[in-house]
Motif scaffolding. Structure first.
Motif, mmCIF file in Angstrom:
data_model
loop_
_atom_site.group_PDB
_atom_site.id
_atom_site.type_symbol
_atom_site.label_atom_id
_atom_site.label_comp_id
_atom_site.label_asym_id
_atom_site.label_seq_id
_atom_site.Cartn_x
_atom_site.Cartn_y
_atom_site.Cartn_z
ATOM 1 N N THR A 193 14.412 44.930 56.049
ATOM 2 C CA THR A 193 15.509 45.862 56.818
ATOM 3 C C THR A 193 16.415 46.278 55.812
ATOM 4 N N ASP A 194 17.419 47.197 56.209
ATOM 5 C CA ASP A 194 18.445 47.653 55.454
ATOM 6 C C ASP A 194 19.292 46.362 55.038
ATOM 7 N N ALA A 195 19.296 45.522 55.934
ATOM 8 C CA ALA A 195 20.424 44.228 55.721
ATOM 9 C C ALA A 195 19.491 43.427 54.286
ATOM 10 N N ASP A 196 18.021 43.301 54.550
ATOM 11 C CA ASP A 196 17.534 42.613 53.613
ATOM 12 C C ASP A 196 17.610 43.386 52.192
ATOM 13 N N MET A 197 17.469 44.567 51.992
ATOM 14 C CA MET A 197 17.528 45.520 51.013
ATOM 15 C C MET A 197 18.922 45.291 50.457
ATOM 16 N N ALA A 198 20.001 45.192 51.127
ATOM 17 C CA ALA A 198 21.431 45.056 50.746
ATOM 18 C C ALA A 198 21.639 44.111 50.145
ATOM 19 N N ALA A 199 21.176 42.760 50.839
ATOM 20 C CA ALA A 199 21.252 41.535 50.092
ATOM 21 C C ALA A 199 20.419 41.146 48.922
ATOM 22 N N LEU A 200 19.490 41.810 48.840
ATOM 23 C CA LEU A 200 18.614 41.869 47.561
ATOM 24 C C LEU A 200 19.132 42.454 46.443
ATOM 25 N N SER A 201 19.643 43.731 46.629
ATOM 26 C CA SER A 201 20.411 44.579 45.742
ATOM 27 C C SER A 201 21.614 44.026 45.314
ATOM 28 N N SER A 202 22.443 43.117 45.908
ATOM 29 C CA SER A 202 23.674 42.687 45.717
ATOM 30 C C SER A 202 23.518 41.367 44.691
ATOM 31 N N ARG A 203 22.426 40.977 44.459
ATOM 32 C CA ARG A 203 22.144 39.725 43.513
ATOM 33 C C ARG A 203 22.745 40.376 42.137
ATOM 34 N N PRO A 204 23.120 39.041 41.430
ATOM 35 C CA PRO A 204 23.481 39.506 40.095
ATOM 36 C C PRO A 204 22.349 39.791 39.244
ATOM 37 N N VAL B 129 8.502 39.623 48.126
ATOM 38 C CA VAL B 129 9.840 40.218 48.417
ATOM 39 C C VAL B 129 10.224 40.779 46.976
ATOM 40 N N LEU B 130 10.174 40.405 46.080
ATOM 41 C CA LEU B 130 10.541 41.072 44.872
ATOM 42 C C LEU B 130 9.841 42.305 44.455
ATOM 43 N N VAL B 131 8.589 42.159 44.745
ATOM 44 C CA VAL B 131 7.631 43.244 44.469
ATOM 45 C C VAL B 131 7.935 44.311 45.527
ATOM 46 N N ALA B 132 8.117 43.934 46.787
ATOM 47 C CA ALA B 132 8.458 44.876 47.832
ATOM 48 C C ALA B 132 9.832 45.691 47.670
ATOM 49 N N TRP B 133 10.697 44.976 47.164
ATOM 50 C CA TRP B 133 12.128 45.321 47.125
ATOM 51 C C TRP B 133 12.209 46.477 45.723
ATOM 52 N N ALA B 134 11.277 45.914 44.728
ATOM 53 C CA ALA B 134 11.275 47.110 43.576
ATOM 54 C C ALA B 134 10.643 48.443 43.976
ATOM 55 N N TRP B 135 9.410 48.137 45.118
ATOM 56 C CA TRP B 135 8.510 49.201 45.494
ATOM 57 C C TRP B 135 9.523 50.198 46.337
ATOM 58 N N VAL C 50 16.500 35.888 47.812
ATOM 59 C CA VAL C 50 15.090 35.709 47.782
ATOM 60 C C VAL C 50 14.508 35.058 48.704
ATOM 61 N N ALA C 51 14.874 33.589 48.582
ATOM 62 C CA ALA C 51 13.975 32.725 49.172
ATOM 63 C C ALA C 51 14.299 32.927 50.984
ATOM 64 N N ARG C 52 15.449 33.027 51.286
ATOM 65 C CA ARG C 52 15.942 33.265 52.707
ATOM 66 C C ARG C 52 15.155 34.708 53.421
ATOM 67 N N VAL C 53 15.010 35.752 52.270
ATOM 68 C CA VAL C 53 14.330 36.787 53.057
ATOM 69 C C VAL C 53 12.764 36.515 53.110
ATOM 70 N N ALA C 54 12.384 35.911 52.056
ATOM 71 C CA ALA C 54 10.993 35.514 52.048
ATOM 72 C C ALA C 54 10.495 34.673 53.508
ATOM 73 N N ALA C 55 11.284 33.728 53.746
ATOM 74 C CA ALA C 55 11.033 32.817 54.788
ATOM 75 C C ALA C 55 11.305 33.658 55.999
ATOM 76 N N ALA C 56 12.059 34.423 56.275
ATOM 77 C CA ALA C 56 12.421 35.427 57.417
ATOM 78 C C ALA C 56 11.461 36.221 57.476
ATOM 79 N N ARG C 57 10.637 36.737 56.373
ATOM 80 C CA ARG C 57 9.365 37.813 56.636
ATOM 81 C C ARG C 57 7.763 36.920 56.354
ATOM 82 N N ASN C 58 8.179 35.571 56.456
ATOM 83 C CA ASN C 58 6.735 34.821 56.074
ATOM 84 C C ASN C 58 5.785 35.392 54.688
#
Length: 100
Positions: A71-82, A35-41, A21-29
């Motif tokens: 991105t699709d890569a962001d979504m995949a990474a976020l979705s793969s978290r335990p 990031v978590l709200v956007a992922w759920a949305w 989550v922190a990595r995606v947040a930093a990449a997207r400023n």
């Protein structure tokens, strides 16, 4: 996030502290919360990020726009978290958002 997973070895205390989550947040400023709200949305999950704080309200609105920037890569990474909530709460519905 009302759950504290600090007792679960290898997991952050909250999802806001998750490294992915922190990595995606930093990449997207963005913030981790955005990031978590956007992922759920993006997954079509009903969300209600309530706040009485005007700054947090603006952040929550900005999170919806962020959903289109993930991105699709962001979504995949976020979705793969335990999801430790599934392990702690037997009644909790735990959908699988990642690849099948």
């Amino acid at each position: 996030d009302w759950h504290d997973f600090s007792v679960t070895p290898g997991l952050p205390a909250t999802q806001l502290e998750d490294a992915v989550v922190a990595r995606v947040a930093a990449a997207r400023n963005a913030t981790a919360a955005q990031v978590l709200v956007a992922w759920a949305w993006r997954h079509g999950v009903p969300i209600n990020p309530r706040s009485m704080n005007p700054s947090h309200m603006r952040d929550n609105i900005a999170a919806i726009a962020l959903a289109d920037q993930l991105t699709d890569a962001d979504m995949a990474a976020l979705s793969s978290r335990p999801n430790p909530t599934c392990a702690q709460d037997g009644w909790y519905e735990c959908p699988t958002f990642g690849p099948k």
